[in-house]
Design a protein around this motif. Structure first.
Motif, PDB file in Angstrom:
ATOM      1  N   VAL A 230       0.846  -1.189   0.000  1.00 56.03           N
ATOM      2  CA  VAL A 230       0.000   0.000   0.000  1.00 56.03           C
ATOM      3  C   VAL A 230       0.882   1.240   0.000  1.00 56.03           C
TER       4      VAL A 230
ATOM      5  N   CYS B 162       0.660   5.338   0.319  1.00 56.50           N
ATOM      6  CA  CYS B 162      -0.261   6.367   0.786  1.00 56.50           C
ATOM      7  C   CYS B 162       0.511   7.486   1.465  1.00 56.50           C
TER       8      CYS B 162
ATOM      9  N   ALA C 169      -8.270   4.501   4.976  1.00 57.44           N
ATOM     10  CA  ALA C 169      -7.030   3.805   5.346  1.00 57.44           C
ATOM     11  C   ALA C 169      -7.313   2.714   6.374  1.00 57.44           C
TER      12      ALA C 169
ATOM     13  N   THR D 139      -8.950  -0.110   4.591  1.00 58.31           N
ATOM     14  CA  THR D 139      -7.978  -0.837   3.767  1.00 58.31           C
ATOM     15  C   THR D 139      -7.150  -1.782   4.620  1.00 58.31           C
ATOM     16  N   GLY D 140      -6.630  -1.286   5.734  1.00 55.04           N
ATOM     17  CA  GLY D 140      -5.860  -2.147   6.636  1.00 55.04           C
ATOM     18  C   GLY D 140      -6.675  -3.323   7.115  1.00 55.04           C
TER      19      GLY D 140
ATOM     20  N   LEU E 119       0.255  -6.906   4.848  1.00 53.63           N
ATOM     21  CA  LEU E 119       0.376  -5.528   4.398  1.00 53.63           C
ATOM     22  C   LEU E 119       1.848  -5.177   4.308  1.00 53.63           C
TER      23      LEU E 119
ATOM     24  N   TYR F 254       4.281  -1.920   3.471  1.00 55.04           N
ATOM     25  CA  TYR F 254       4.175  -0.469   3.302  1.00 55.04           C
ATOM     26  C   TYR F 254       5.510   0.173   3.698  1.00 55.04           C
TER      27      TYR F 254
ATOM     28  N   LEU G 187      -1.379   8.627   6.836  1.00 57.69           N
ATOM     29  CA  LEU G 187      -2.190   7.489   6.411  1.00 57.69           C
ATOM     30  C   LEU G 187      -1.392   6.187   6.473  1.00 57.69           C
TER      31      LEU G 187
ATOM     32  N   THR H 136      -3.124   3.015   8.284  1.00 55.15           N
ATOM     33  CA  THR H 136      -3.318   1.747   7.576  1.00 55.15           C
ATOM     34  C   THR H 136      -2.644   0.601   8.325  1.00 55.15           C
TER      35      THR H 136
ATOM     36  N   LEU I 131      -3.508   4.645  -2.083  1.00 57.41           N
ATOM     37  CA  LEU I 131      -4.512   5.453  -1.415  1.00 57.41           C
ATOM     38  C   LEU I 131      -4.156   6.915  -1.662  1.00 57.41           C
TER      39      LEU I 131
ATOM     40  N   PRO J  65     -12.371  -0.309  -0.460  1.00 55.71           N
ATOM     41  CA  PRO J  65     -11.163  -1.135  -0.386  1.00 55.71           C
ATOM     42  C   PRO J  65     -11.423  -2.633  -0.487  1.00 55.71           C
TER      43      PRO J  65
END
Length: 194
Positions: free
Chosen positions: A6, A8, A22, A25-26, A36, A38, A45, A49, A104, A169
């Motif tokens: 992700v 963002c 966010a 989405t998480g 996830l 990131y 964000l 998330t 995002l 999401p």
């Protein structure tokens, strides 16, 4: 899809709906037993998330540079936090770990990361799904620009086609997992239907 990267914002933006998206989405990633991936930060964000995925029992892997670790203070509660020397290493590690990518709302870094993995797909370096979460029409001007680029002959249909755009999401993840791109009603022709 087992791991979703992700991209963002390192800020939360001005609209509380960005943070809500966010969180959703998480949660959506964790509830599907996906990891996830990131940028490893504890701000904006990015933090929202990651915290939402962790709160939902998910596995979260962050990748951050030494410099950003100092500036953003990397998230110390992650399943894994990798500290690398530079941005090139960071982006490569995130992309290597991921089976799919979602952008995002965010700023220059988010856009740069989105376009880089999209360009890599265009060139054949990977064939992973790419999604855009269009919260509150945040990406409408970008989608208009891409549609114009298509109309002017700079971006081919087959390059635009892999980008999955949605406002939800969970639905975005489902569409990406099934590689379901709305070919009958592509976003660059009929975005209002999305």
């Amino acid at each position: 899809m087992h791991a979703v990267c992700v991209y963002c914002g390192s800020s939360a933006g001005t609209d509380p709906l960005y943070a809500q998206a966010a969180v959703a989405t998480g949660h959506a990633i964790a509830s599907r037993a996906m990891t996830l991936i990131y940028g490893g930060g504890s701000v904006g964000l990015m933090n929202v998330t990651a915290d939402a995925a962790l709160a939902s029992g998910g596995r979260v892997v962050g990748v951050i540079t030494e410099l950003l670790m100092e500036r953003e203070v990397g998230h110390m509660g992650l399943s894994e936090l990798h500290i690398v020397e530079n941005m090139h290493q960071r982006k490569k590690m995130m992309a290597d770990y991921a089976d799919a990518f979602i952008a995002l709302p965010g700023g220059l870094g988010t856009l740069e990361e989105l376009f880089e993995v999209w360009t890599w797909r265009q060139l054949g370096y990977h064939n992973k799904p790419i999604g855009l979460l269009n919260v509150q029409g945040y990406y409408d001007p970008l989608l208009d620009f891409l549609a114009q680029s298509h109309e002017q002959g700079f971006v081919r249909t087959e390059v635009l086609a892999p980008l999955v755009v949605d406002t939800d999401p969970a639905r975005l993840l489902e569409r990406m997992a099934g590689s379901q791109v709305m070919q009958d009603d592509p976003w660059w022709r009929m975005r209002e239907a999305i």
